[in-house]
Scaffold this active site. Structure first.
Site, mmCIF file in Angstrom:
data_model
loop_
_atom_site.group_PDB
_atom_site.id
_atom_site.type_symbol
_atom_site.label_atom_id
_atom_site.label_comp_id
_atom_site.label_asym_id
_atom_site.label_seq_id
_atom_site.Cartn_x
_atom_site.Cartn_y
_atom_site.Cartn_z
ATOM 1 N N ASP A 21 45.487 46.786 48.737
ATOM 2 C CA ASP A 21 45.567 46.963 50.132
ATOM 3 C C ASP A 21 45.109 45.631 50.797
ATOM 4 O O ASP A 21 44.486 44.599 50.174
ATOM 5 C CB ASP A 21 44.493 48.160 50.611
ATOM 6 C CG ASP A 21 44.895 48.564 52.203
ATOM 7 O OD1 ASP A 21 45.950 48.027 52.462
ATOM 8 O OD2 ASP A 21 44.411 49.086 52.462
ATOM 9 N N ASN A 69 54.943 54.887 53.178
ATOM 10 C CA ASN A 69 55.260 53.896 53.739
ATOM 11 C C ASN A 69 56.750 53.244 54.167
ATOM 12 O O ASN A 69 56.897 52.615 54.988
ATOM 13 C CB ASN A 69 55.039 52.740 52.519
ATOM 14 C CG ASN A 69 53.765 52.059 52.261
ATOM 15 O OD1 ASN A 69 53.415 51.940 50.820
ATOM 16 N ND2 ASN A 69 52.828 52.368 52.998
HETATM 17 C C1 FPP Z 1 49.263 47.163 51.090
HETATM 18 O O1 FPP Z 1 49.151 46.189 52.113
HETATM 19 C C2 FPP Z 1 50.314 47.111 50.206
HETATM 20 C C3 FPP Z 1 51.503 47.390 50.205
HETATM 21 C C4 FPP Z 1 52.029 48.692 50.851
HETATM 22 C C5 FPP Z 1 52.466 46.890 49.162
HETATM 23 C C6 FPP Z 1 52.060 46.237 48.101
HETATM 24 C C7 FPP Z 1 53.113 45.659 47.646
HETATM 25 C C8 FPP Z 1 53.152 44.544 47.010
HETATM 26 C C9 FPP Z 1 51.964 43.558 46.518
HETATM 27 C C10 FPP Z 1 54.556 43.603 46.747
HETATM 28 C C11 FPP Z 1 55.434 44.520 45.955
HETATM 29 C C12 FPP Z 1 55.058 44.842 44.436
HETATM 30 C C13 FPP Z 1 55.616 44.487 43.507
HETATM 31 C C14 FPP Z 1 55.020 45.298 42.199
HETATM 32 C C15 FPP Z 1 56.713 43.860 43.330
HETATM 33 P P1 FPP Z 1 49.361 46.592 53.868
HETATM 34 O O2 FPP Z 1 50.627 45.961 54.023
HETATM 35 O O3 FPP Z 1 48.897 48.080 53.994
HETATM 36 O O4 FPP Z 1 48.136 45.694 54.175
HETATM 37 P P2 FPP Z 1 47.217 45.816 55.718
HETATM 38 O O5 FPP Z 1 46.515 47.051 55.317
HETATM 39 O O6 FPP Z 1 46.314 44.803 56.018
HETATM 40 O O7 FPP Z 1 48.316 46.045 56.797
#
Ligand code: FPP
Length: 238
Positions: A21, A69
């Protein structure tokens, strides 16, 4: 000195689950678009996967895209899906070289065709690798999986008695042991519909560090914390 030298090699968790996250907030804090955070996040996926293979973790399960998501802006969903394809294409050789198996949990058939096909190809090519499994949770949620398990059980006339083992075996995580350790980055202290059944006795580790900043040493810090826990599984210790 690296915290690696402080690890007790006899107490390496077999299964680590991660809620990656904070990508969006990390990017925003740098005045960059959220997608920049996801791109940097992919570097940490690579780094932490390598570390897990090195120290002997057998299963690493990453929450890469939840069923919730989809409600993000289309450009962000599209960016995450393309990132998935480009990462798999780019990393397949390394996965093969390091004997790592790519697996998924979640309803991946509903992902865009390109992402789905790329996942199938990656899973198929790496299916015999047995050093470690990198499990991506994609279009996954704990409640989705629990409901699916119930449907499977209901449709199986051979099942007369439902017990914990039958139920576990009906989940998409059936072939994995329950996680020993759950790590969530970025300061949020909740499970967000992740592995709800499987985390029953896992040790939970929350850190303020955002995923794009969560590097090898941060992971060792989490492992050291885990190694100091007293796991009783509801039992008592003399
Ligand atoms: C959370 O950060 C992250 C995600 C919803 C996606 C995670 C994905 C990756 C690291 C990249 C793709 C993965 C692979 C395996 C290729 P957020 O966007 O919720 O952050 P925030 O809470 O600060 O908004």
């Amino acid at each position: 000195m690296s915290l690696y030298s402080k690890l007790d090699q006899t107490k390496i968790p077999e299964h680590v689950a991660v809620i990656m996250d904070g990508n969006g907030r990390w990017a925003k804090s740098k005045g960059m678009p959220r997608v920049y955070g996801h791109r940097e996040g992919v570097k940490r996926v690579r780094e932490i996967t390598e570390v897990c293979a090195k120290i002997g973790v057998k299963y690493l399960t990453l929450y890469a895209f939840s069923t919730e998501n989809w409600s993000r802006p289309a450009y962000e969903v599209n960016a995450l899906m393309s990132l998935l394809v480009s990462t798999i294409d780019k990393e397949l050789k390394t996965l093969m070289k390091n004997n790592v198996r790519l697996e998924t949990i979640g309803d991946i058939e509903k992902l865009p065709e390109k992402s789905y096909k790329s996942l199938l190809k990656g899973k198929d090519l790496t299916k015999n690798n047995d050093r470690m499994a990198l499990v991506l949770a994609l279009n996954y949620s704990g409640r989705w999986d629990i409901l699916n398990a119930l449907k499977k059980i209901k449709n199986n006339a051979d099942i007369e008695i439902i017990d914990s083992e039958i139920f576990s075996n009906s989940l998409s995580t059936a072939s994995y042991p329950d996680p020993d350790l759950l790590i969530r980055t970025s300061g949020e202290i909740r499970l967000s519909n992740y592995l709800l059944w499987e985390l029953a006795y896992s040790e939970l580790y929350f850190t303020d560090v955002k995923w794009p900043d969560f590097k090898e040493e941060n992971f060792y810090e989490a492992l050291l914390d885990f190694q100091n826990r007293d796991r009783r599984f509801g039992n008592v210790k003399e």
